[in-house]
Design a protein around this motif. Structure first.
Motif, PDB file in Angstrom:
ATOM      1  N   ILE A  91      36.989  74.765  44.566  1.00  0.00           N
ATOM      2  CA  ILE A  91      37.404  74.073  43.340  1.00  0.00           C
ATOM      3  C   ILE A  91      38.880  73.689  43.439  1.00  0.00           C
ATOM      4  O   ILE A  91      39.736  74.552  43.643  1.00  0.00           O
ATOM      5  N   ILE A  92      39.137  72.399  43.323  1.00  0.00           N
ATOM      6  CA  ILE A  92      40.508  71.908  43.500  1.00  0.00           C
ATOM      7  C   ILE A  92      40.971  71.227  42.221  1.00  0.00           C
ATOM      8  O   ILE A  92      40.307  70.309  41.724  1.00  0.00           O
ATOM      9  N   THR A 128      48.309  63.195  47.441  1.00  0.00           N
ATOM     10  CA  THR A 128      47.525  64.354  46.987  1.00  0.00           C
ATOM     11  C   THR A 128      46.081  64.212  47.443  1.00  0.00           C
ATOM     12  O   THR A 128      45.490  65.173  47.949  1.00  0.00           O
ATOM     13  N   ALA A 129      45.511  63.034  47.269  1.00  0.00           N
ATOM     14  CA  ALA A 129      44.112  62.813  47.680  1.00  0.00           C
ATOM     15  C   ALA A 129      43.973  63.068  49.180  1.00  0.00           C
ATOM     16  O   ALA A 129      43.004  63.695  49.625  1.00  0.00           O
ATOM     17  N   GLN A 130      44.969  62.616  49.969  1.00  0.00           N
ATOM     18  CA  GLN A 130      44.903  62.812  51.430  1.00  0.00           C
ATOM     19  C   GLN A 130      44.961  64.296  51.765  1.00  0.00           C
ATOM     20  O   GLN A 130      44.212  64.768  52.611  1.00  0.00           O
ATOM     21  N   LYS A 131      45.833  65.010  51.051  1.00  0.00           N
ATOM     22  CA  LYS A 131      45.963  66.447  51.314  1.00  0.00           C
ATOM     23  C   LYS A 131      44.633  67.150  50.979  1.00  0.00           C
ATOM     24  O   LYS A 131      44.146  67.966  51.746  1.00  0.00           O
ATOM     25  N   ILE A 132      44.034  66.767  49.834  1.00  0.00           N
ATOM     26  CA  ILE A 132      42.763  67.384  49.417  1.00  0.00           C
ATOM     27  C   ILE A 132      41.691  67.114  50.469  1.00  0.00           C
ATOM     28  O   ILE A 132      40.960  68.010  50.877  1.00  0.00           O
ATOM     29  N   SER A 133      41.613  65.866  50.922  1.00  0.00           N
ATOM     30  CA  SER A 133      40.513  65.548  51.840  1.00  0.00           C
ATOM     31  C   SER A 133      40.721  66.202  53.212  1.00  0.00           C
ATOM     32  O   SER A 133      39.768  66.513  53.889  1.00  0.00           O
ATOM     33  N   ARG A 134      41.980  66.475  53.589  1.00  0.00           N
ATOM     34  CA  ARG A 134      42.227  67.170  54.863  1.00  0.00           C
ATOM     35  C   ARG A 134      41.800  68.629  54.797  1.00  0.00           C
ATOM     36  O   ARG A 134      41.313  69.178  55.767  1.00  0.00           O
ATOM     37  N   ASN A 135      41.994  69.237  53.624  1.00  0.00           N
ATOM     38  CA  ASN A 135      41.812  70.689  53.538  1.00  0.00           C
ATOM     39  C   ASN A 135      40.463  71.136  52.996  1.00  0.00           C
ATOM     40  O   ASN A 135      40.190  72.312  52.951  1.00  0.00           O
ATOM     41  N   ARG A 136      39.627  70.191  52.568  1.00  0.00           N
ATOM     42  CA  ARG A 136      38.413  70.671  51.893  1.00  0.00           C
ATOM     43  C   ARG A 136      37.332  71.083  52.890  1.00  0.00           C
ATOM     44  O   ARG A 136      37.264  70.602  54.009  1.00  0.00           O
ATOM     45  N   LYS A 137      36.503  72.005  52.387  1.00  0.00           N
ATOM     46  CA  LYS A 137      35.338  72.390  53.189  1.00  0.00           C
ATOM     47  C   LYS A 137      34.229  72.824  52.220  1.00  0.00           C
ATOM     48  O   LYS A 137      34.505  73.247  51.099  1.00  0.00           O
ATOM     49  N   GLY A 138      33.006  72.685  52.675  1.00  0.00           N
ATOM     50  CA  GLY A 138      31.857  73.103  51.871  1.00  0.00           C
ATOM     51  C   GLY A 138      31.655  72.224  50.645  1.00  0.00           C
ATOM     52  O   GLY A 138      32.017  71.044  50.648  1.00  0.00           O
ATOM     53  N   ILE A 139      31.126  72.836  49.585  1.00  0.00           N
ATOM     54  CA  ILE A 139      30.874  72.086  48.356  1.00  0.00           C
ATOM     55  C   ILE A 139      32.174  72.018  47.551  1.00  0.00           C
ATOM     56  O   ILE A 139      32.780  73.048  47.255  1.00  0.00           O
ATOM     57  N   VAL A 140      32.597  70.807  47.253  1.00  0.00           N
ATOM     58  CA  VAL A 140      33.910  70.624  46.637  1.00  0.00           C
ATOM     59  C   VAL A 140      33.790  70.077  45.211  1.00  0.00           C
ATOM     60  O   VAL A 140      32.991  69.168  44.956  1.00  0.00           O
ATOM     61  N   GLY A 153      51.434  52.787  30.038  1.00  0.00           N
ATOM     62  CA  GLY A 153      50.047  52.508  29.665  1.00  0.00           C
ATOM     63  C   GLY A 153      49.094  53.392  30.461  1.00  0.00           C
ATOM     64  O   GLY A 153      49.546  54.272  31.196  1.00  0.00           O
ATOM     65  N   TYR A 154      47.782  53.153  30.296  1.00  0.00           N
ATOM     66  CA  TYR A 154      46.826  53.990  31.015  1.00  0.00           C
ATOM     67  C   TYR A 154      46.720  53.552  32.471  1.00  0.00           C
ATOM     68  O   TYR A 154      46.605  52.357  32.754  1.00  0.00           O
ATOM     69  N   TRP A 155      46.784  54.523  33.362  1.00  0.00           N
ATOM     70  CA  TRP A 155      46.678  54.258  34.792  1.00  0.00           C
ATOM     71  C   TRP A 155      45.435  54.998  35.307  1.00  0.00           C
ATOM     72  O   TRP A 155      45.189  56.128  34.915  1.00  0.00           O
ATOM     73  N   PRO A 156      44.605  54.364  36.152  1.00  0.00           N
ATOM     74  CA  PRO A 156      43.387  55.057  36.596  1.00  0.00           C
ATOM     75  C   PRO A 156      43.685  56.291  37.454  1.00  0.00           C
ATOM     76  O   PRO A 156      44.553  56.253  38.331  1.00  0.00           O
ATOM     77  N   GLY A 157      42.979  57.352  37.181  1.00  0.00           N
ATOM     78  CA  GLY A 157      43.110  58.585  37.960  1.00  0.00           C
ATOM     79  C   GLY A 157      42.439  58.434  39.322  1.00  0.00           C
ATOM     80  O   GLY A 157      42.805  59.103  40.276  1.00  0.00           O
ATOM     81  N   LEU A 158      41.437  57.556  39.362  1.00  0.00           N
ATOM     82  CA  LEU A 158      40.717  57.369  40.621  1.00  0.00           C
ATOM     83  C   LEU A 158      40.706  55.894  41.011  1.00  0.00           C
ATOM     84  O   LEU A 158      39.648  55.268  41.077  1.00  0.00           O
ATOM     85  N   PRO A 159      41.900  55.305  41.259  1.00  0.00           N
ATOM     86  CA  PRO A 159      41.901  53.907  41.715  1.00  0.00           C
ATOM     87  C   PRO A 159      41.266  53.829  43.111  1.00  0.00           C
ATOM     88  O   PRO A 159      41.084  54.863  43.758  1.00  0.00           O
ATOM     89  N   GLN A 160      40.972  52.611  43.544  1.00  0.00           N
ATOM     90  CA  GLN A 160      40.225  52.430  44.789  1.00  0.00           C
ATOM     91  C   GLN A 160      40.822  53.203  45.983  1.00  0.00           C
ATOM     92  O   GLN A 160      40.101  53.805  46.763  1.00  0.00           O
ATOM     93  N   GLU A 161      42.158  53.174  46.061  1.00  0.00           N
ATOM     94  CA  GLU A 161      42.816  53.843  47.188  1.00  0.00           C
ATOM     95  C   GLU A 161      42.534  55.345  47.207  1.00  0.00           C
ATOM     96  O   GLU A 161      42.396  55.943  48.271  1.00  0.00           O
ATOM     97  N   VAL A 162      42.469  55.920  45.992  1.00  0.00           N
ATOM     98  CA  VAL A 162      42.222  57.356  45.883  1.00  0.00           C
ATOM     99  C   VAL A 162      40.732  57.637  46.111  1.00  0.00           C
ATOM    100  O   VAL A 162      40.363  58.586  46.809  1.00  0.00           O
ATOM    101  N   LEU A 163      39.882  56.784  45.544  1.00  0.00           N
ATOM    102  CA  LEU A 163      38.431  56.958  45.716  1.00  0.00           C
ATOM    103  C   LEU A 163      38.041  56.903  47.180  1.00  0.00           C
ATOM    104  O   LEU A 163      37.201  57.669  47.637  1.00  0.00           O
ATOM    105  N   LYS A 164      38.683  55.968  47.905  1.00  0.00           N
ATOM    106  CA  LYS A 164      38.367  55.801  49.324  1.00  0.00           C
ATOM    107  C   LYS A 164      38.649  57.097  50.087  1.00  0.00           C
ATOM    108  O   LYS A 164      37.886  57.491  50.955  1.00  0.00           O
ATOM    109  N   VAL A 165      39.742  57.752  49.725  1.00  0.00           N
ATOM    110  CA  VAL A 165      40.129  58.972  50.429  1.00  0.00           C
ATOM    111  C   VAL A 165      39.279  60.155  49.972  1.00  0.00           C
ATOM    112  O   VAL A 165      38.773  60.926  50.781  1.00  0.00           O
ATOM    113  N   LEU A 166      39.101  60.287  48.653  1.00  0.00           N
ATOM    114  CA  LEU A 166      38.351  61.443  48.146  1.00  0.00           C
ATOM    115  C   LEU A 166      36.846  61.276  48.363  1.00  0.00           C
ATOM    116  O   LEU A 166      36.129  62.247  48.498  1.00  0.00           O
TER     117      LEU A 166
END
Ligand code: AMP
Ligand code: MG
Length: 207
Positions: A91-92, A128-140, A153-166
């Motif tokens: 859980i991250i 942060t997304a890159q760090k998460i994807s490097r370190n994850r294992k198993g069910i995340v 204003g509102y900024w997306p938490g999961l814009p395309q660049e982040v989605l691609k990595v995560l």
């Protein structure tokens, strides 16, 4: 004049290989069948895990919802339930991982992250997304937000660049009644949340 003659084209006999189609059926492949078998826990969370009703191997969930909706609480329940069944999920909390990245620029409070210039948030978000994807294992399970309420204003938490990595396999949106969210946010002394009203929560839910 040079007497070197350049010959153009293929050498004689070097014809193009003919394409031979090969027909394969699923029976020719070996794959881990358990990848497609849900693991039910017998609890209500099963319906959150998959439409088959249970946790699937190789899944990677993004849990999103308004601040104060109870994502962290739901996730710690899930962790407990899964551990009882012998599964140790990873859980991250995106906000915590992002805060670690921001310490070097002097940010010490998670509630100040969204007050940074959006350009800076974007940079930290991708790191942060890159760090998460490097370190994850198993069910995340990644505890995060669909939208960040920034000063610009509102900024997306999961814009395309982040989605691609995560690249989450599943997106779970946690909702609650505005009154419940309001009580949670107002009771949470540990956080510097913005003043809120039922109206502002309804607006966020609409978004
Ligand atoms: P939380 O503890 O989940 O409320 O997250 C704390 C803070 O982390 C949020 O207010 C955001 O500033 C930041 N944060 C969390 N998830 C993301 C994300 N996906 N993209 C950008 N910032 C995020
Ligand atoms: Mg939380």
């Amino acid at each position: 004049m040079s007497n070197i003659k350049l010959k153009r084209g293929r050498k004689p006999g070097s014809g193009v290989m003919r394409f031979k189609p090969v027909v394969s059926t699923m029976a020719d492949f070996t794959y881990d069948k358990s990848l497609f078998t849900p693991m039910p826990t017998g609890k209500r969370v099963d319906s959150l895990f998959s439409s088959e009703g249970g946790l699937m191997k190789g899944t990677n969930y993004a849990f999103v919802g308004d601040p104060g909706v109870g994502k962290t609480t739901v996730l710690s329940d899930i962790e407990h339930i899964l551990k009882e069944r012998g599964v140790d999920p990873n859980i991250i909390v995106f906000g915590s991982a992002m805060l670690e990245e921001a310490l070097s620029i002097g940010i010490k409070d998670r509630d100040n992250l969204r007050k940074l210039p959006v350009e800076k948030q974007k940079e930290l978000q991708v790191k942060t997304a890159q760090k998460i994807s490097r370190n994850r294992k198993g069910i995340v399970f990644v505890d995060t937000h669909l939208f960040i309420n920034t000063n610009e204003g509102y900024w997306p938490g999961l814009p395309q660049e982040v989605l691609k990595v995560l690249s989450p396999t599943n997106l779970v949106l946690i909702q609650a009644k505005p009154s419940e969210i309001m009580n949670r946010r107002n009771e949470d002394e540990s956080r510097k949340r913005d003043k809120i009203t039922k109206g502002s929560i309804l607006t966020e839910q609409d978004i």
